[in-house]
Write an enzyme that holds these catalytic residues in place. Structure first.
Site: not given
Ligand SMILES: Nc1ncnc2c1ncn2[C@@H]1O[C@H](COP(=O)(O)OP(=O)(O)OP(=O)(O)O)[C@@H](O)[C@H]1O
Ligand SMILES: CC(C)(CO)[C@@H](O)C(=O)NCCC(=O)O
Ligand SMILES: [K+]
Length: 249
Positions: A11, A102
């Site tokens: 997302f 992140d």
């Molecule tokens: N409004 C929303 N839309 C989408 N996902 C949501 C929402 N609210 C909560 N979630 C939850 O958030 C999770 C996604 O987490 P987040 O958006 O923090 O990270 P991501 O972009 O999926 O992954 P990352 O940042 O780790 O790459 C999903 O598992 C979902 O269940």
């Molecule tokens: C671990 C995730 C996928 C979490 O969003 C991101 O921080 C990432 O792609 N990290 C690179 C690998 C690392 O942090 O070691």
């Molecule tokens: K994240």
């Protein structure tokens, strides 16, 4: 106004701030570049001038999103980049550029808010834990699959685990041993997540006794907040760090 973006693996989290760079006006979660542009275009009222972003996507994907933002909104874009040291925190990775940005921003935000030792737990597509000592030393962290990945791996690699989202939600009423597949899987994954959290807390206690702050962030933070009643749930922790890493003036 100022556009802030956190481009994760599944997302894109966005929010718009007033020109003061502090007051949020609106925000949301979208699953593609196209949806992001649509959400922002709906709201021409924003009059975006500047954008700061962090991305854990590929260079090509991020470049393409940045090009669209410049093209459609005429904004100037600043991207968070890796650093060995910032705001009193020292990146703990041997190869500091490999630490997910992140994670880096969330721990910068956490250390700033805690003014001391902290454990930052992020529940997104992946789940991550990062440890920062009181002197700003990042000790490193852990990465494991988040709830969506655990669930989908089971669905993908077995033949008989199949259920819909509504049943999944219902299964979380309790954590009793499952009496149906959906309950067994959903509660099993939930316990994995909680077990992970409890292990991180144990490690933090070994390092720092009671002298640390726990931060929970990411879309699924609410799934585990019950096992860490003292934790600070800060959904925008990455944005706190983003503002520190990318000041706009
Ligand atoms: N409004 C929303 N839309 C989408 N996902 C949501 C929402 N609210 C909560 N979630 C939850 O958030 C999770 C996604 O987490 P987040 O958006 O923090 O990270 P991501 O972009 O999926 O992954 P990352 O940042 O780790 O790459 C999903 O598992 C979902 O269940
Ligand atoms: C671990 C995730 C996928 C979490 O969003 C991101 O921080 C990432 O792609 N990290 C690179 C690998 C690392 O942090 O070691
Ligand atoms: K994240």
């Amino acid at each position: 106004m100022i556009l802030e973006l956190d481009c994760g693996n599944s997302f894109i989290k966005w929010r718009v701030l007033r020109p003061d760079g502090v007051t949020p006006v609106e925000g949301g979660v979208v699953s593609s570049d196209g949806d992001l542009l649509a959400s922002l275009s709906d709201t021409k009222k924003f009059q975006l001038e500047k954008c700061r972003l962090v991305s854990v996507r590929t260079q090509v994907e991020t470049d393409s999103l940045v090009a669209s933002l410049i093209d459609v909104f005429g904004v100037s874009v600043i991207r968070a980049v890796p650093a060995r040291e910032m705001a009193g925190v020292r990146n703990g990775y041997e190869d500091y550029e490999r630490l997910g940005l992140d994670r880096w921003l969330a721990l910068l935000g956490g250390f700033h808010l805690a003014s001391g030792a902290c454990l930052v737990l992020d529940f997104g597509t992946a789940v991550t834990a990062d440890f920062v000592a009181a002197d700003g030393e990042h000790l490193g962290g852990f990465i494991c699959p988040g709830m969506p990945l655990m669930r989908n791996q089971l669905r993908t690699h077995t033949r008989k685990i199949r259920y819909d989202d509504i049943a999944a939600e219902r299964a979380h009423e309790s954590l009793a041993p499952g009496r149906a597949t959906v309950e067994a899987v959903e509660r099993g994954c939930m316990l994995m997540l909680r077990g992970f959290v409890l292990t991180q807390l144990e490690l933090a206690r070994q390092y720092w006794g009671k002298d640390f702050v726990v931060f929970l962030t990411g879309g699924d933070a609410n799934l585990v907040s019950g096992v860490v009643p003292d934790a600070r749930v800060v959904p925008d922790l990455v944005f706190v760090g983003l503002a520190m890493a990318c000041p706009l003036s």
